[in-house]
Scaffold this motif. Structure first.
Motif, PDB file in Angstrom:
ATOM      1  N   GLY A 116      40.671  98.932  -7.487  1.00  0.00           N
ATOM      2  CA  GLY A 116      41.436  99.509  -8.582  1.00  0.00           C
ATOM      3  C   GLY A 116      42.737  98.771  -8.834  1.00  0.00           C
ATOM      4  N   GLU A 117      43.047  97.798  -7.985  1.00  0.00           N
ATOM      5  CA  GLU A 117      44.248  96.967  -8.140  1.00  0.00           C
ATOM      6  C   GLU A 117      43.829  95.510  -7.977  1.00  0.00           C
ATOM      7  N   ASP A 118      44.700  94.616  -8.340  1.00  0.00           N
ATOM      8  CA  ASP A 118      44.408  93.191  -8.172  1.00  0.00           C
ATOM      9  C   ASP A 118      45.114  92.644  -6.936  1.00  0.00           C
ATOM     10  N   ARG A 119      45.009  93.360  -5.816  1.00  0.00           N
ATOM     11  CA  ARG A 119      45.668  92.895  -4.600  1.00  0.00           C
ATOM     12  C   ARG A 119      44.628  92.733  -3.508  1.00  0.00           C
ATOM     13  N   SER A 120      44.671  91.570  -2.871  1.00  0.00           N
ATOM     14  CA  SER A 120      43.708  91.269  -1.822  1.00  0.00           C
ATOM     15  C   SER A 120      44.284  90.196  -0.912  1.00  0.00           C
ATOM     16  N   GLY A 121      43.581  89.925   0.175  1.00  0.00           N
ATOM     17  CA  GLY A 121      43.998  88.887   1.104  1.00  0.00           C
ATOM     18  C   GLY A 121      42.830  88.433   1.949  1.00  0.00           C
ATOM     19  N   ALA A 146      38.008 101.928 -12.798  1.00  0.00           N
ATOM     20  CA  ALA A 146      38.871 102.221 -13.946  1.00  0.00           C
ATOM     21  C   ALA A 146      39.386 103.660 -13.877  1.00  0.00           C
ATOM     22  N   GLY A 147      38.508 104.591 -13.528  1.00  0.00           N
ATOM     23  CA  GLY A 147      38.922 105.987 -13.391  1.00  0.00           C
ATOM     24  C   GLY A 147      39.887 106.178 -12.240  1.00  0.00           C
TER      25      GLY A 147
END
Length: 193
Positions: A158-163, A24-25
């Motif tokens: 910290g982001e909602d990106r993945s693969g 979050a930080g």
């Protein structure tokens, strides 16, 4: 009579002396999003073929293309953010000159960390995030993404990106601790300047 400050008790000092960041930080600190995180991960994986307990620090140009990168074995677990910062600074100094004379950073540093455990955030990640942010400030770079690579795939923390691909696999070799040779004209790579 005693002068000075009494040392704080261990219960008053948080682990790592606050040299750690939680997701979050990290997300609220204004870290710029990568335009193509998959291309960056694929490029770093192809260049370094990192194994478990390996990290790859990379410097991206203004167009988010890899300018320089280096892989290295991470110190033992329990590292403090200060130690992580020092390791990253030494790697950055090997691969690119600092940008401290610029008014604004033109290049961005990202960190890819490989490990055999779960893809979620760990305390060790928090130390590396703090270290990356501080190393970037001291080297005149913009702080970029923190990416984990596990057997299930990659994730930008910290982001909602993945693969799912690339991922850490049995064919990945262990780290040599080398900087990748610059390749001019290849997709996702540029000559080191």
């Amino acid at each position: 009579m005693t002068f000075g400050f009494a040392p704080p008790s261990h219960s008053e000092v948080p682990p790592g002396l606050g040299r750690s960041l939680e997701p979050a930080g990290w997300a609220s600190s204004g870290i710029p999003l990568l335009r193509g995180p998959r291309e960056v991960v694929v490029g770093l994986h192809a260049r370094h073929r990192p194994g478990p307990a390996t990290s790859v620090v990379a410097v991206l140009g203004p167009d988010d293309r890899i300018v320089a990168s280096a892989s290295f074995a991470r110190p033992a677990a329990g590292s403090d953010g200060w130690e992580c910062r020092n390791v990253l600074l030494s790697q950055l100094r090997r691969i690119v000159p600092h940008d401290l004379r610029r008014r604004r950073p033109a290049r961005t540093a990202v960190l890819l960390t490989c490990r055999d455990d779960s893809p979620g955030w760990t305390e060790e990640d928090g130390a590396w995030m703090w270290g990356l942010r501080d190393a970037c400030t001291l080297h005149g770079l913009r702080c970029g993404a923190y990416i984990t690579l596990t057997r299930t795939g990659w994730q930008v923390l910290g982001e909602d990106r993945s693969g799912r691909r690339p991922r850490l696999g049995p064919t990945d070799r262990s780290v040599r601790g080398d900087a990748a040779p610059p390749v001019s004209g290849a997709p996702g790579r540029a000559a080191v300047r």
